[in-house]
Design a protein around this motif. Structure first.
Motif, PDB file in Angstrom:
ATOM      1  N   PHE A 172      -2.658   6.949   1.965  1.00  0.00           N
ATOM      2  CA  PHE A 172      -2.028   5.968   0.666  1.00  0.00           C
ATOM      3  C   PHE A 172      -0.516   6.159   0.592  1.00  0.00           C
ATOM      4  O   PHE A 172      -0.108   5.058   0.295  1.00  0.00           O
ATOM      5  N   TYR A 173       0.129   7.227   0.913  1.00  0.00           N
ATOM      6  CA  TYR A 173       1.736   7.084   0.567  1.00  0.00           C
ATOM      7  C   TYR A 173       2.199   6.081   1.646  1.00  0.00           C
ATOM      8  O   TYR A 173       3.223   5.524   1.454  1.00  0.00           O
ATOM      9  N   ALA A 174       1.511   6.359   3.048  1.00  0.00           N
ATOM     10  CA  ALA A 174       2.113   5.352   4.064  1.00  0.00           C
ATOM     11  C   ALA A 174       2.074   3.974   3.547  1.00  0.00           C
ATOM     12  O   ALA A 174       2.588   3.075   3.843  1.00  0.00           O
ATOM     13  N   GLY A 175       0.910   3.546   2.944  1.00  0.00           N
ATOM     14  CA  GLY A 175       0.374   2.108   2.688  1.00  0.00           C
ATOM     15  C   GLY A 175       1.260   1.764   1.482  1.00  0.00           C
ATOM     16  O   GLY A 175       1.637   0.649   1.348  1.00  0.00           O
ATOM     17  N   ALA A 176       1.590   2.828   0.616  1.00  0.00           N
ATOM     18  CA  ALA A 176       2.304   2.358  -0.482  1.00  0.00           C
ATOM     19  C   ALA A 176       3.820   2.144  -0.146  1.00  0.00           C
ATOM     20  O   ALA A 176       4.402   1.043  -0.932  1.00  0.00           O
TER      21      ALA A 176
ATOM     22  N   ILE B 285      -3.993  -2.035   5.799  1.00  0.00           N
ATOM     23  CA  ILE B 285      -4.856  -1.391   6.541  1.00  0.00           C
ATOM     24  C   ILE B 285      -4.689   0.234   6.148  1.00  0.00           C
ATOM     25  O   ILE B 285      -5.934   1.011   5.919  1.00  0.00           O
ATOM     26  N   PHE B 286      -3.577   0.484   5.939  1.00  0.00           N
ATOM     27  CA  PHE B 286      -3.396   2.206   5.504  1.00  0.00           C
ATOM     28  C   PHE B 286      -3.963   2.377   4.044  1.00  0.00           C
ATOM     29  O   PHE B 286      -4.621   3.315   3.852  1.00  0.00           O
ATOM     30  N   GLY B 287      -4.138   1.166   3.073  1.00  0.00           N
ATOM     31  CA  GLY B 287      -4.637   1.456   1.955  1.00  0.00           C
ATOM     32  C   GLY B 287      -6.208   1.578   2.232  1.00  0.00           C
ATOM     33  O   GLY B 287      -7.086   2.222   1.380  1.00  0.00           O
ATOM     34  N   ALA B 288      -6.685   0.747   2.961  1.00  0.00           N
ATOM     35  CA  ALA B 288      -8.189   0.860   3.258  1.00  0.00           C
ATOM     36  C   ALA B 288      -8.717   2.173   3.891  1.00  0.00           C
ATOM     37  O   ALA B 288      -9.764   2.731   3.352  1.00  0.00           O
TER      38      ALA B 288
END
Length: 316
Positions: free
Chosen positions: A90-94, A159-162
């Motif tokens: 999640f942090y990577a996606g954010a 993709i990171f969020g998913a």
């Protein structure tokens, strides 16, 4: 003649619980914005955030005169691995996405958790709610595909969020199965060290885990205290007096709050079709949660599964 004594009554337990719930939602909605403000790779923020969080929860356990138990550690292994990967992804996606995209992908969690609960834990699911799940997924698709090309949104961020959403679903399901009689302090103290272990390889792949400046450390500590300790603690307090259905419905507002913070702090904006998609997501999620809560049999699930995450919207 003596005058009658006036007794001033403080706020009721339920009122305090509702106040605590409101604070939790606001704090969690700030999570993705604070990660972006750290100006540090998301997985590095996740790594240090998890280490400090693990130390704090185990410190609380020791301060209450208790010690880690091997049986608790065995049961917390799998949920801990899921939890750590959820925070890391999640942090990577954010940091590779707009806050609106990250939060709305995470908000899909209940649409997956409720069917899993029905399949594996014999929990009730209202068939009529499924059409609102479709509405919610459609709204997310609109938000993602109508994001401006010049903004922060990206395919890698989506993709990171998913992946983060899937990890959080795994965490909720395995917590429901393994937690049993552990209270929150025992569970968090046993689970967070394994969360650290799951983040380590992801952080090492990203680069130098010590490459964090003073600005980054400030936000890492702020995230740890605000979301990892205060928000989770207030959530536990709220569960004593506020029905979990009420908490689930209230958390529908979390993505909307997150979008407001991103606008005020990060100067991010939402375009016309994104606003339409966001309305569909929040409306579908609200209807989905309300329908399932109204028809679900009454039971106390307050100690069975986590109800909130800084990156996963409402869960039930």
């Amino acid at each position: 003649m003596t005058e009658p004594v006036t007794i001033r009554r403080g706020p009721s337990g339920k009122a305090l619980g509702l106040i605590a719930t409101a604070i939790v939602i606001v704090v969690f909605s700030l999570g993705s914005t604070l990660v972006k403000r750290a100006d540090t790779p998301g997985v590095i923020v996740a790594f240090w955030r998890m280490i400090v969080t693990a130390l704090i929860w185990n410190g609380i356990l020791l301060a209450t005169g208790r010690r880690p138990q091997l049986a608790h550690l065995k049961r917390a292994l799998i949920p801990g691995l899921f939890f750590g990967l959820d925070i890391a992804f999640f942090y990577a996606g954010a940091t590779h996405n707009s806050v609106a995209n990250a939060e709305l992908i995470a908000a899909l969690t209940p649409f997956l958790v409720v069917p899993i609960g029905a399949k594996f834990f014999h929990e009730h699911i209202n068939p009529r709610a499924l059409m609102f799940a479709v509405l919610g997924f459609g709204g997310v698709a609109i938000v993602l595909f109508s994001a401006p090309s010049s903004g922060d949104a990206s395919i890698s961020g989506d993709i990171f969020g998913a992946l983060a959403m899937c990890m959080w679903v795994g965490y909720i399901a395995t917590t429901r199965h393994f937690r049993k009689d552990m209270d929150v302090v025992q569970y968090m103290a046993a689970m967070t060290p394994f969360a650290v272990m799951s983040v380590v390889p992801v952080a090492l792949i990203n680069g130098d885990i010590t490459d964090v400046n003073a600005h980054g450390w400030m936000f890492i500590l702020l995230l740890t205290l605000a979301t990892g300790v205060v928000a989770h603690g207030l959530m536990v307090f709220a569960q004593k007096t506020v029905p979990i259905g009420t908490i689930g419905v209230a958390q529908v507002a979390q993505p909307a709050f997150a979008a407001v913070w991103s606008f005020l702090i990060l100067d991010e904006t939402l375009h016309g079709w994104q606003l339409v998609g966001m309305a569909l997501v929040l409306g579908g999620l609200l209807a989905f949660v309300v329908l399932n809560q109204r028809t679900a049999p009454r039971a106390d699930h307050s100690s069975e599964a986590p109800l909130a995450s800084e990156g996963s919207g409402a869960t039930v």
